[in-house]
Design a protein around this motif. Sequence first.
Motif, PDB file in Angstrom:
ATOM      1  N   LEU A   1      19.806   5.574  21.331  1.00  0.00           N
ATOM      2  CA  LEU A   1      20.455   4.179  22.089  1.00  0.00           C
ATOM      3  C   LEU A   1      19.536   3.441  22.984  1.00  0.00           C
TER       4      LEU A   1
ATOM      5  N   ASP B   1      19.966   1.257  28.625  1.00  0.00           N
ATOM      6  CA  ASP B   1      20.788   1.383  29.640  1.00  0.00           C
ATOM      7  C   ASP B   1      21.830   2.267  29.424  1.00  0.00           C
ATOM      8  N   GLU B   2      22.293   2.336  28.088  1.00  0.00           N
ATOM      9  CA  GLU B   2      23.623   2.795  27.039  1.00  0.00           C
ATOM     10  C   GLU B   2      23.179   4.385  27.376  1.00  0.00           C
ATOM     11  N   ARG B   3      21.985   4.510  27.217  1.00  0.00           N
ATOM     12  CA  ARG B   3      21.190   5.938  27.210  1.00  0.00           C
ATOM     13  C   ARG B   3      21.216   6.498  28.259  1.00  0.00           C
ATOM     14  N   ARG B   4      20.859   5.506  29.480  1.00  0.00           N
ATOM     15  CA  ARG B   4      20.903   5.757  30.560  1.00  0.00           C
ATOM     16  C   ARG B   4      22.591   6.174  31.434  1.00  0.00           C
ATOM     17  N   ALA B   5      23.431   5.438  31.012  1.00  0.00           N
ATOM     18  CA  ALA B   5      24.865   5.970  31.559  1.00  0.00           C
ATOM     19  C   ALA B   5      25.416   6.930  31.019  1.00  0.00           C
ATOM     20  N   GLN B   6      24.567   6.885  29.373  1.00  0.00           N
ATOM     21  CA  GLN B   6      25.081   8.619  28.941  1.00  0.00           C
ATOM     22  C   GLN B   6      24.937   9.501  29.373  1.00  0.00           C
TER      23      GLN B   6
ATOM     24  N   THR C   1      18.156  -3.376  21.124  1.00  0.00           N
ATOM     25  CA  THR C   1      19.978  -4.022  21.483  1.00  0.00           C
ATOM     26  C   THR C   1      21.334  -3.320  20.379  1.00  0.00           C
ATOM     27  N   ARG C   2      21.134  -2.570  19.700  1.00  0.00           N
ATOM     28  CA  ARG C   2      21.845  -1.938  19.010  1.00  0.00           C
ATOM     29  C   ARG C   2      21.660  -0.550  18.851  1.00  0.00           C
ATOM     30  N   THR C   3      22.069  -0.153  18.024  1.00  0.00           N
ATOM     31  CA  THR C   3      21.781   1.768  18.414  1.00  0.00           C
ATOM     32  C   THR C   3      21.115   1.900  16.904  1.00  0.00           C
TER      33      THR C   3
END
Length: 193
Positions: free
Chosen positions: A14, A17-22, A2-4
């Motif tokens: 990442l 979900d953050e990587r996908r958004a990026q 859940t963290r970078t």
Amino acid sequence: MTRTEERPGGRRLLPRDERRAQLIRAAATAFARQGFAATGLEDVAREAGVTRAIIYRHFASKTVLYQAVLDDTQERLRARLGPPDRYDEGTVRALVEAACDDPDGFRMLFRHAQREPEFAAHAEERSRAAARTAERHLRDVLPDPGHRRWVAGLIPALTIELVLSWLDAGRPVGEDDLVRTIRATSRALARRG
């Protein structure tokens, strides 16, 4: 996870979900620059600062990634504009704000997708839906069905073109001026002959 986390070489790991958004944001930028056919996954990877392998962990193909960008942009628009039966005077401002928030996605959705054979049908359906919505709003203003249908197709098309040309010109006037121009254009078209 859940963290970078920091990886050797300075790369960040990442959450999924953050990587996908990026990747979606980077793909919007790359595709908006050159279109679907002229953009490779290597271009997207370079824009995102990752390898192609990272992209393939999230998206099975370039087509799937392109569609994900279109879906993300459409979802952002829906969230900003609300349902078509609730469009009102504030809808134009919301559209302009959405274009400002995601100009690359906006360009992809309203310019590039209609030119790409694999995505043209979706773009055409979006145009037809916008015209149907405009026609409902014009029913009391323009009683002649032929005139109303013509104007209902023009208003959404001209609105999008005004926003795109404003973005392309580097936003030469403020958002308020653009909104006033769009509203004035729509009112002029909706006047009875």
